[in-house]
Scaffold this motif. Sequence first.
Motif, PDB file in Angstrom:
ATOM      1  N   GLN A  11       0.430  -1.456  -0.323  1.00 35.37           N
ATOM      2  CA  GLN A  11      -0.104   0.022   0.086  1.00 35.37           C
ATOM      3  C   GLN A  11       1.240   1.209   0.127  1.00 35.37           C
ATOM      4  O   GLN A  11       0.611   2.315  -0.637  1.00 35.37           O
ATOM      5  N   GLY A  57      -6.751   8.258 -10.774  1.00 36.06           N
ATOM      6  CA  GLY A  57      -7.559   6.911 -10.692  1.00 36.06           C
ATOM      7  C   GLY A  57      -6.500   5.640  -9.842  1.00 36.06           C
ATOM      8  O   GLY A  57      -6.791   4.961  -9.069  1.00 36.06           O
ATOM      9  N   ARG A  86      -7.028   5.737  -6.370  1.00 36.99           N
ATOM     10  CA  ARG A  86      -8.162   4.972  -5.860  1.00 36.99           C
ATOM     11  C   ARG A  86      -8.034   3.349  -6.403  1.00 36.99           C
ATOM     12  O   ARG A  86      -8.569   3.277  -5.536  1.00 36.99           O
ATOM     13  N   GLY A  87      -7.741   3.458  -6.961  1.00 38.72           N
ATOM     14  CA  GLY A  87      -7.269   1.721  -7.220  1.00 38.72           C
ATOM     15  C   GLY A  87      -6.425   1.150  -5.778  1.00 38.72           C
ATOM     16  O   GLY A  87      -6.450  -0.107  -5.814  1.00 38.72           O
ATOM     17  N   VAL A  88      -4.950   1.787  -5.494  1.00 31.62           N
ATOM     18  CA  VAL A  88      -4.386   1.419  -3.942  1.00 31.62           C
ATOM     19  C   VAL A  88      -5.156   1.397  -3.103  1.00 31.62           C
ATOM     20  O   VAL A  88      -5.551   0.567  -2.318  1.00 31.62           O
ATOM     21  N   GLU A 128      -8.825   1.165  -3.426  1.00 29.70           N
ATOM     22  CA  GLU A 128      -9.743  -0.005  -3.509  1.00 29.70           C
ATOM     23  C   GLU A 128      -9.025  -1.397  -3.007  1.00 29.70           C
ATOM     24  O   GLU A 128      -9.980  -2.149  -2.367  1.00 29.70           O
ATOM     25  N   LYS A 129      -8.193  -1.822  -3.636  1.00 26.90           N
ATOM     26  CA  LYS A 129      -7.297  -3.032  -2.857  1.00 26.90           C
ATOM     27  C   LYS A 129      -7.190  -2.747  -1.110  1.00 26.90           C
ATOM     28  O   LYS A 129      -7.257  -3.777  -0.572  1.00 26.90           O
ATOM     29  N   ALA A 130      -6.545  -1.531  -0.829  1.00 29.25           N
ATOM     30  CA  ALA A 130      -6.219  -1.704   0.667  1.00 29.25           C
ATOM     31  C   ALA A 130      -7.538  -1.606   1.296  1.00 29.25           C
ATOM     32  O   ALA A 130      -7.275  -2.141   2.522  1.00 29.25           O
ATOM     33  N   VAL A 131      -8.836  -1.002   0.744  1.00 31.20           N
ATOM     34  CA  VAL A 131      -9.871  -1.833   1.726  1.00 31.20           C
ATOM     35  C   VAL A 131     -10.261  -2.718   2.186  1.00 31.20           C
ATOM     36  O   VAL A 131     -10.448  -3.039   3.281  1.00 31.20           O
TER      37      VAL A 131
END
Lengths: 161, 224
Positions: free
Chosen positions: B49, B113, B116-118, B120-123
């Motif tokens: 992350q 973007g 956001r990508g990092v 979304e995965k980290a969530v």
Amino acid sequence: MVTSTARAWDVLEAVPDPEIPVLSVVDLGIVRDVAESAGGRRVMVTLTPTYSGCPATEVIMRDVRSALESSYDEVEVRTQLSPAWTTDWMRPAAREKLRGFGIAPPEGRHTLPLLDVGAPASCPQCGSREVEEIAAFGSTPCKALWRCTSCREPFDYFKRH
Amino acid sequence: MVSPTSEPLLPVADGCLVLSHRLSEWMSKAPTMEEDIALGNIALDLLGQARGLLQVLGDEDQLAYFRDAQDFRNPLICELPGGDFAFTILRLFFVSCWLAEVWPALAAGTESGEVRGVAEKAVKENAYHLRHAGSWVPRLGDGTEESHRRMTDALDALWPYRGEIASDAWYDRVLPALREASLPEPDRDAWTQRSSADGWHTEHLGYLLADMQSLARAHPGAKW
């Protein structure tokens, strides 16, 4: 009809995940896009990594590149993080391959917020449904460690994610 | 080195990086094999992350290995030395509760973007860390006399460092968990340490960075 990128997809079908070699990168569902240009001499592949810190990601990118280099003059491998990869993108056939390899496939569909990562339906060794979790984290980021209470064998569970 | 627009991202990136290093110090020393693997996996997620955000902010190696302590913006709680297992778990729980607010906000409200990508995965990854740390808190707090004492000590040590990561939502997660763990209810309004926003850190970050950065600084540009 054979699409123009069929050749690239055929190559990718043969690129294994370095940690789980029974699965190809296509089985895993991490290939987002394949595009050819320059009359088929150039190819661009877009991959979405599985976990943020997964050390296999860089190996996969290298393997994809070198596999395609035998078929194309120019290869570009890009990563795309959004939308995030989910186990829902794994191919249905990948589930059977995982089971055959001794890893229980992910169960259920991914939901947010992530309240649970599912549980294996059965022991991949003996098929018993009597299974219990040993540890939520396993030998790779994508797996958890479970145990069968019938045959007593421990096994990996590919977490729903 | 880092532009003003990156300000909100840097505490998150540095927090993940520094806590990842602290967790990695447990490798081969955790109380059980399973816990060793769990802490290693969590450290790896946090490192990934951090890398994702540092790549957005600039050259990740430059930012991770060639900045000095005063340029780091991690919440101070992330840099405190390892302590015992109770301290490790309670700190991970506190930081995961913070990130449980940070990542969804970045996933929903960011123009970039890449960020956001990092996020979304980290969530998803953080939800897993929160579940792990959160499941230990009541077991240790409400466990044996020894584990209760160690958790109480950890709470005393960590509570003054909550200022940078606490919010109403954070207290809503943390206070019920402490109650369930039979730990003394700490005062929300108690004094808290200043943040690292102006570059002030505890004396511990310099030693951590010396460890983390020594190889890259001795061999700049080295490749595996």
